[in-house]
Enzyme design. Structure first.
Site, short mmCIF file in Angstrom:
data_model
loop_
_atom_site.label_atom_id
_atom_site.label_comp_id
_atom_site.label_asym_id
_atom_site.label_seq_id
_atom_site.Cartn_x
_atom_site.Cartn_y
_atom_site.Cartn_z
CD GLU A 34 -3.22 -0.17 0.13
OE1 GLU A 34 -3.19 0.31 -1.13
OE2 GLU A 34 -3.71 -1.19 0.49
CG HIS A 35 0.01 4.95 0.74
ND1 HIS A 35 -0.40 6.26 0.01
CD2 HIS A 35 -1.02 4.53 1.27
CE1 HIS A 35 -1.59 6.40 0.33
NE2 HIS A 35 -2.22 5.43 1.22
CB THR A 36 4.45 0.22 -2.59
OG1 THR A 36 3.09 -0.41 -2.93
CG2 THR A 36 4.67 -0.28 -1.22
N GLY A 122 -16.66 5.59 -4.03
CA GLY A 122 -16.21 6.28 -3.04
C GLY A 122 -15.74 5.52 -1.81
N GLY A 124 -13.04 3.33 -1.73
CA GLY A 124 -11.96 2.88 -1.93
C GLY A 124 -11.59 1.39 -2.46
CB SER A 128 -12.88 6.32 -10.51
OG SER A 128 -12.11 6.33 -9.41
CG ASP A 172 -6.46 2.15 -7.69
OD1 ASP A 172 -5.94 1.43 -7.06
OD2 ASP A 172 -6.96 3.30 -7.50
CE1 TYR A 221 -2.59 7.81 -3.08
CE2 TYR A 221 -1.77 9.48 -4.86
CZ TYR A 221 -2.08 8.39 -4.19
OH TYR A 221 -1.57 7.20 -5.04
C1 GLA Z 1 -5.03 5.06 -4.22
C2 GLA Z 1 -4.44 5.26 -5.41
C3 GLA Z 1 -3.50 4.29 -5.86
C4 GLA Z 1 -2.46 3.77 -4.57
C5 GLA Z 1 -3.45 3.68 -3.45
C6 GLA Z 1 -2.60 3.32 -2.29
O1 GLA Z 1 -5.94 3.74 -4.25
O2 GLA Z 1 -5.40 5.45 -6.63
O3 GLA Z 1 -2.57 4.40 -6.96
O4 GLA Z 1 -1.58 4.68 -4.47
O5 GLA Z 1 -4.28 4.51 -3.30
O6 GLA Z 1 -1.65 2.23 -2.31
#
Ligand code: GLA
Length: 385
Positions: A34-36, A122, A124, A128, A172, A221
């Site tokens: 995550e957040h990588t 919305g 997560g 989208s 995503d 973010y």
């Molecule tokens: C959102 C962003 C992704 C990713 C995640 C965190 O979903 O759209 O690209 O950065 O956050 O892992």
């Protein structure tokens, strides 16, 4: 009625004929990593069994006319005169994809379509990205270009970044484009190489939606991204992907305290994503679950993108004997957690976690036991393999 039946029925009622095509693109849940993605690192999502569907037919006049059943709206636009987005609406995602494909040299034709989906918006789960990839697939069916999952994912990400001004990474769109049935997908976000892995035998993926949403997620973010990029610059590398834990141990003290914790999350999370693959290959649910628990702690304490609601639902899940491990998933600050649970106990596990969470927080959760599905595809008529 399923979303597929809904879009077909409305298409037939509206146009007096069967659709020429029905396409779908799934949402996703990220198991670990995550957040990588925006640090050129590793993510390990799976496409879920919830998707955006479009029933459509080609048009001869380079216009797109779409009905959203979920928004109860009809919108139209001309491909040679794309209206710039104001406040983001569903149609802007279609326009953004048309813009991005056009920028990349794809010659597009127009279509009439009916859109609906069951990816909660919305929460997560990337509704989208699902809409973007479904739109890309619709353009593919009525135009004359080859489908390449990576190229389509990159085009849809560029639509988000440059047309819709949403600063997301590639995860995503890539998983919505390239998902594989019954498999999670390890994605190298630098090369976009992918490796599939099955879930450990006897396990199910359970999505735990906290029912909370947080508005500040965009600015938080962007702040996290900027800090990661600054840390990479400090270390003289292209991205935090290029630093391993051993090097970080030696040089981490050079960063200020907050940047150090942010970088430590990304660097350790990359290692966890790779270890998760070994655990999956070995069918080792215990290790995979432990990595998920560690990921949550790192996101909570070092990256600071969790929330009280996410922490509560994750703690509730981890306290259950049927749970191997749970963590927040996606950008954070609200939305969903993901748990790895014993298959035969998955339903009761979900009910118990929901009841505890409801009593503790007063929020109304939603629980989905999910399966890994295929990425964006045409379901009618059956595509050429
Ligand atoms: C959102 C962003 C992704 C990713 C995640 C965190 O979903 O759209 O690209 O950065 O956050 O892992």
């Amino acid at each position: 009625m399923s979303p597929q039946e809904k879009v077909r029925a409305r298409f037939e009622a509206e146009f007096g004929e069967s659709p020429a095509f029905i396409v779908r693109a799934p949402g996703r849940v990220n198991l670990i990593g995550e957040h990588t993605d925006y640090n050129d690192g590793f993510v390990f999502p799976m496409a879920i069994d919830r998707a955006t569907w479009i029933a459509l037919r080609p048009r001869a006049d380079k216009r797109v006319s779409a009905i959203s059943l979920d928004m109860d709206e009809r919108r139209e636009f001309a491909l040679d005169d794309l209206p710039r987005p104001g406040k983001l609406r569903w149609i802007d995602y279609l326009i953004g994809v048309a813009w991005s494909l056009g920028e990349r040299g794809y010659a597009l034709n127009g279509w009439d379509g009916v859109i609906s989906g069951d990816v909660p918006i919305g929460s997560g789960l990337s509704s989208s990205a699902a809409l973007e990839l479904a739109a890309a697939r619709a353009f593919y069916e009525v135009s004359d270009f080859d489908w390449d999952a990576r190229a389509m994912a990159l085009a849809c990400q560029a639509a988000e970044n440059n047309w819709l001004s949403v600063n997301c990474g590639i995860m995503d769109q890539m998983i919505s484009a390239a998902g594989v049935a019954d498999r999670a997908l390890l994605i190298d976000c630098r090369s976009l190489a992918t490796r599939t892995a099955p879930l450990p035998p006897g396990t199910a993926v359970v999505i735990l939606d906290t029912g909370t949403r947080r508005g500040l997620v965009d600015s938080e973010y962007n702040e996290r991204r900027a800090r990661c990029e600054a840390a990479a610059r400090h270390f003289g590398v292209a991205a935090l992907r290029d630093i391993d834990l051993a090097e970080f141990e030696r040089r981490g003290h050079e960063l200020d305290e907050v940047s150090r914790r942010r970088a430590r999350h990304v660097i350790s999370e990359n290692e966890r994503a790779l270890q998760a693959r070994d655990a999956m290959k070995a069918g080792d649910a215990g290790t995979l679950g432990r990595l998920m628990i560690e990921s949550h702690i790192s996101l909570r304490d070092d990256f600071e993108v969790s929330s009280p609601a996410l922490d509560a639902i994750v703690a509730g899940a981890n306290a259950e004997a049927a749970c191997y491990g749970a963590r927040m998933t996606g950008a954070g600050f609200g939305g969903c957690a993901v748990a790895l649970a014993r298959t035969e106990a998955a339903d009761t596990f979900g009910e118990r976690v929901a009841a505890k969470y409801r009593a503790e927080t007063g929020y109304e959760p939603a629980i989905y036991v999910t399966r890994a599905s295929r990425g964006a595809e045409t379901v009618f008529p059956a595509s050429i393999p």
